[in-house]
Design an enzyme around this catalytic site. Sequence first.
Site, PDB file in Angstrom:
ATOM      1  N   HIS A  54     -35.395  -3.469  71.650  1.00  0.00           N
ATOM      2  CA  HIS A  54     -34.791  -4.188  72.776  1.00  0.00           C
ATOM      3  C   HIS A  54     -35.661  -5.349  73.262  1.00  0.00           C
ATOM      4  CE1 HIS A  54     -37.258  -1.387  75.329  1.00  0.00           C
ATOM      5  NE2 HIS A  54     -37.340  -2.442  76.103  1.00  0.00           N
ATOM      6  N   ASP A  94     -34.470   2.202  68.590  1.00  0.00           N
ATOM      7  CA  ASP A  94     -35.070   1.192  69.465  1.00  0.00           C
ATOM      8  C   ASP A  94     -36.468   0.796  68.990  1.00  0.00           C
ATOM      9  OD1 ASP A  94     -35.140  -0.636  71.552  1.00  0.00           O
ATOM     10  OD2 ASP A  94     -36.086   0.780  72.925  1.00  0.00           O
ATOM     11  N   SER A 129     -42.892  -2.259  77.474  1.00  0.00           N
ATOM     12  CA  SER A 129     -42.067  -1.857  76.337  1.00  0.00           C
ATOM     13  C   SER A 129     -42.739  -2.165  75.016  1.00  0.00           C
ATOM     14  CB  SER A 129     -40.731  -2.609  76.378  1.00  0.00           C
ATOM     15  OG  SER A 129     -39.877  -2.075  77.329  1.00  0.00           O
TER      16      SER A 129
END
Length: 277
Positions: free
Chosen positions: A114, A145, A227
């Site tokens: 993402h 992901d 992230s």
Amino acid sequence: MTEQSFPAMSGTLVEPQPAVAPTPKFWRRTAPALTAAALVAGLFGGVTGAVVASPDGTSAGSSVVAQTVSSSSAPDWSAVASTVLSSVVQVNVGDGLGSGVVLTADGRILTNNHVVAAAGGQVTVTLNDGRQVPATVVATDPASDLAVLQASGVSGLTPVKWADSASVKVGDAVMAIGSPSGLQGTVTTGIVSALDRKVTVPGETRRAQPVSYQAIQTDASINPGNSGGALVNAAGELIGINSAIYSPASSSGEAGSVGIGFAIPSNQAKQIVDRLS
């Protein structure tokens, strides 16, 4: 284990009903105005004292033998940070950013899908020494992901050391490393709060389909920009890729750490890396 779903929540933190957990959110955000890099090292130290009476049953008024018991089992987080920081990079994508971990000395990097899903081919990585170099997206796996990047024109990088995430236990000490709000090289510490936590993040603009995985839950502070960064154990070994948090903020609000974060276990990540590389 009871499988849990994560329905959307309002902007107010509320207590979920039994077997229902709140919605985790991915951490990708627009580039912040902050430009200074910060290193925040969590240090756990000190001496635990205890007075131990003589075991010979000495009566009151007699001399009492006492001793101080010290504990030296706390992790040396300064040493862990020194070891792992060079294996974590900042991933820059247009007006957004995330983090990544170094897989090979010549610049293979693992991050969240993402983070780069809306990159349009425009990706750079900022190395721990401050150099910013172009990178390309080698392969992605939206279902997990995860994505693999290749930084250009680099050599001699320090690959992260993998740990067996199957050996992780609830209560283990951990450190999260990444670039929250663009503050590259930020480290925070905590513990493993839970294992095999069923996490399902609904689809959104960057993901047509929901993403589900069995996550490591941690209370180490992680925020937008973390992230794709590293979650490591007290030996400085990778146990997970930080990927989502629960935030009580509404969808229009800015997500922030409330001590409930999720990481993709290293064993799962390693399998995906081997397949994508």
